[in-house]
Design an enzyme around this catalytic site. Structure first.
Site, PDB file in Angstrom:
ATOM      1  CG  ASP A   1      66.747  77.554  59.180  1.00 55.01           C
ATOM      2  OD1 ASP A   1      66.404  76.835  60.135  1.00 55.01           O
ATOM      3  OD2 ASP A   1      67.941  77.851  58.953  1.00 55.01           O
ATOM      4  CG  PHE A   2      64.954  80.431  64.706  1.00 56.73           C
ATOM      5  CD1 PHE A   2      64.000  81.417  64.860  1.00 56.73           C
ATOM      6  CD2 PHE A   2      66.000  80.379  65.629  1.00 56.73           C
ATOM      7  CE1 PHE A   2      64.084  82.340  65.900  1.00 56.73           C
ATOM      8  CE2 PHE A   2      66.092  81.286  66.670  1.00 56.73           C
ATOM      9  CZ  PHE A   2      65.133  82.278  66.802  1.00 56.73           C
ATOM     10  CG  ASP A   3      69.379  78.840  65.149  1.00 60.76           C
ATOM     11  OD1 ASP A   3      69.785  79.609  66.031  1.00 60.76           O
ATOM     12  OD2 ASP A   3      68.564  77.911  65.372  1.00 60.76           O
TER      13      ASP A   3
ATOM     14  CG  ASP B   1      71.501  79.316  57.735  1.00 64.01           C
ATOM     15  OD1 ASP B   1      70.597  78.568  58.173  1.00 64.01           O
ATOM     16  OD2 ASP B   1      72.605  79.453  58.292  1.00 64.01           O
TER      17      ASP B   1
END
Length: 269
Positions: free
Chosen positions: A32-34, A214
């Site tokens: 994932d990124f954020d 997250d």
């Protein structure tokens, strides 16, 4: 892990990860990124991966035995501009996928773009009086950002968002909740987990998949890789389908560096 079980600190169970990597010949690393590679910030446009994560992803992407992929809720073009290295990117929670030099878009999501645009435009007007509320139209999905909205009026945003989607979406759009966001997307049976499963289906059978994320939207991906693979939840010890957890994007860099320096060498040649 059961979704009702808190994930365990990863440092206490490194031997299990060593064992799983040693039984595989390839690694599929989906990120994932954020909140995972990049810290959560008040302004989504300001989000950037930590330098340590950026360097670790770039290094792992050069390993012949490693396939890397970014799986994000951001629009595909947006997230591709924010992190280099991987050959595969899934944007809009998997509704658009870039791989093998081409981009595919979920056909139902494409058909409902105009309806989503109408919803986002209406929400811009309806929620304009709410301080710091931001509407983001990502073409295939939309996000209502409430991180900087006063806590006392977030419930108003939630009610108004559902009301507009119910009225204009006519059953073709739905609302889901993430970390201080409301996501609007097509009512289709497709999510990050499906995107990860599709990516993994092209890997050799001896591949071990790892997913790091997250948010609530990452739970489907954890369910896809577990129990044969490894799910790692970032921040918090709330119940999750992931087996393990780390505290922050800074800790994610520690995991990625360990995979790069130790984990890759454990893979069977």
């Amino acid at each position: 892990m059961s979704p009702t079980t808190p994930p365990r600190p990863i440092d206490e169970h490194r031997d299990r990860i060593r064992s799983r990597l040693a039984s595989a010949s390839r690694l599929l690393l989906c990120l994932d990124f954020d909140g995972t590679l990049a810290p959560i910030v008040d302004d989504p446009d300001a989000a950037a991966p930590t330098p340590e994560n950026e360097a670790a992803v770039a290094s792992l992407a050069t390993e012949p035995a490693v396939s890397t992929a970014i799986v994000s809720g951001r629009a595909l073009a947006d997230v591709r501009d924010r992190i280099d290295g991987p050959k595969t990117y899934a944007g809009n929670h998997g509704l658009e996928l870039s791989r093998h030099g081409s981009v595919t878009v979920h056909p139902v999501a494409r058909q409902r773009m105009s309806r989503l645009e109408a919803v986002c435009e209406t929400l811009e007007t309806v929620l304009e009086p709410i301080p710091n509320c931001r509407i983001e139209n990502k073409r295939l999905t939309g996000t209502v950002h409430v991180r900087s909205v006063p806590a006392s009026v977030r419930s108003v945003v939630r009610r108004q968002t559902h009301a507009v989607v119910d009225r204009l979406g006519d059953g073709s759009l739905e609302v889901s909740t993430g970390k201080r966001i409301f996501e609007i997307g097509p009512s289709v049976s497709w999510d990050k987990g499906d995107a990860v499963a599709l990516i993994a289906s092209e890997m050799p059978s001896e591949t071990v998949p790892i997913y790091i994320g997250d948010d609530v939207t990452d739970e489907s991906a954890f369910r896809t890789v577990e129990p044969d693979g490894i799910g790692i939840r970032v921040s918090g010890d709330e119940p999750s389908a992931a087996s393990y957890r780390v505290d922050s994007p800074t800790a994610v860099a520690t995991v990625l560096n360990w995979l790069d320096s130790v984990g890759v060498d454990l893979l069977e040649s």
